[in-house]
Scaffold this active site. Sequence first.
Site, PDB file in Angstrom:
ATOM      1  CB  ALA A   1     -11.781   4.603   6.144  1.00 35.51           C
TER       2      ALA A   1
ATOM      3  N   GLY B   1      -5.060   1.869   6.703  1.00 38.00           N
ATOM      4  CA  GLY B   1      -4.578   0.520   6.422  1.00 38.00           C
ATOM      5  C   GLY B   1      -5.529  -0.549   6.936  1.00 38.00           C
ATOM      6  CG  ASP B   2      -6.199  -0.885  11.027  1.00 42.00           C
ATOM      7  OD1 ASP B   2      -5.249  -1.652  10.758  1.00 42.00           O
ATOM      8  OD2 ASP B   2      -6.193  -0.115  12.002  1.00 42.00           O
TER       9      ASP B   2
ATOM     10  CB  THR C   1      -0.941   0.004   1.204  1.00 47.36           C
ATOM     11  OG1 THR C   1      -0.192  -0.097   2.421  1.00 47.36           O
ATOM     12  CG2 THR C   1      -1.911  -1.177   1.132  1.00 47.36           C
TER      13      THR C   1
ATOM     14  N   GLY D   1      -1.877   4.932  -4.094  1.00 49.80           N
ATOM     15  CA  GLY D   1      -2.599   3.692  -4.361  1.00 49.80           C
ATOM     16  C   GLY D   1      -1.913   2.475  -3.774  1.00 49.80           C
TER      17      GLY D   1
END
Length: 404
Positions: free
Chosen positions: A381, A350-351, A319, A324
Amino acid sequence: MIYHYKNQRHRYILSEIQKSGRVSVVLLAKSLKVATRTIRRDIQELAITGRIKPCYGGATLVANPEHNLYDDSQNYLYQNMNINNQLSHLERRRNTEKSGSVFIIGSFNTDLVYRVDDFPLSGESIRAINSCCLPGGKGSNQAIACTMAGGKTHFTVKLGDDEFAQKAQLFLRGLMLEQLTCFEKKACPTGSAVVMVSESAGDNAIIINPGANQTFTVDEIISCYDDISNSHVFLTQMENNPDATALAIKFAHTCGLTTILNPAPWRAEVNELIPWTTIITPNLTEAGAIVGHTLLTRDDIQQAAEDIHELGARFVLITLGKEGCWLYDGNKHRQFSAFPAVNVDTSGAGDAFNGALAARLAEGESLESAIIYASAFAALAVEREGASNMPEHDATLSKILSEQ
């Protein structure tokens, strides 16, 4: 309409009580085609969350819970969760042969979040713009993301023996997970973290005290074997003790599950787990740590992906934040673009990505399709306050369509 599973009934009861402020045990039992004693038991369990209150013949909505789980932020999950959309998506999923479940073993932390203008320098004291106390931990965040992305989620966690553990229990029971397994460590604190979010940098810095997250035992992991083997996708991170994480991911791999390892925070044991991993999802820093040098250029990223693949992962998915993500499958490289977003809080990006990725893979989607979905989910998010404040499934689909 017959709901055999408890979490399905709970979602329906919550959706009905939010419409009128009150529900009847008899009418619910008739609608759901279950016994009245089953509905009474469901209402008692839902009352633990503080969102409803049992009354004669039914239950009423609690508009302003008397107990505050996480300061002024305890209701954000309920406010942002579109239960009717969740239910309709669940009904669609029941008729999909490819749908499966996600087993997540991971951490829970109580996050003390401070928003600042700039990160402090060494020895410097600064004033926060604001602060709040929120539920967090990579495992918990990913379980919420997986659930919000339509995944049937089994979350396994270990808490301590303190006030934070009591709040965590209440919070986790209110998430509408498919299943929750919660172990406890006596005379030990629940995991906690201090999160600083910089307005100027648009980034975050996190300090973690793992507490009970680091105390999983062999017997506790073995007790999860049946549930792991009955799942389709296994997702974990590195906030728990590495020996327990290794035992769980090796068993999942042996059972033929798609195993996803999010190597965060990075530690040396990560490299030992890579051969048991179907998909590894490091960020740029973690990928550099795995291969032993900083990644500065596109060529560096490409070579790192190949080197990590050589260590045993079937797919390497790095990531890259606003750039992207980078996928290498052993034959070809592909970069996926990020979806546009106005960064408010990047601490759970990331989560969000990992939980959504696991959910869509369990639903039978291709890896490429799941990556696109997870990227859109993560973009939504970061536009929300709080690392565990995840977007809705329908909003994610709308974002994908709007960018096509």
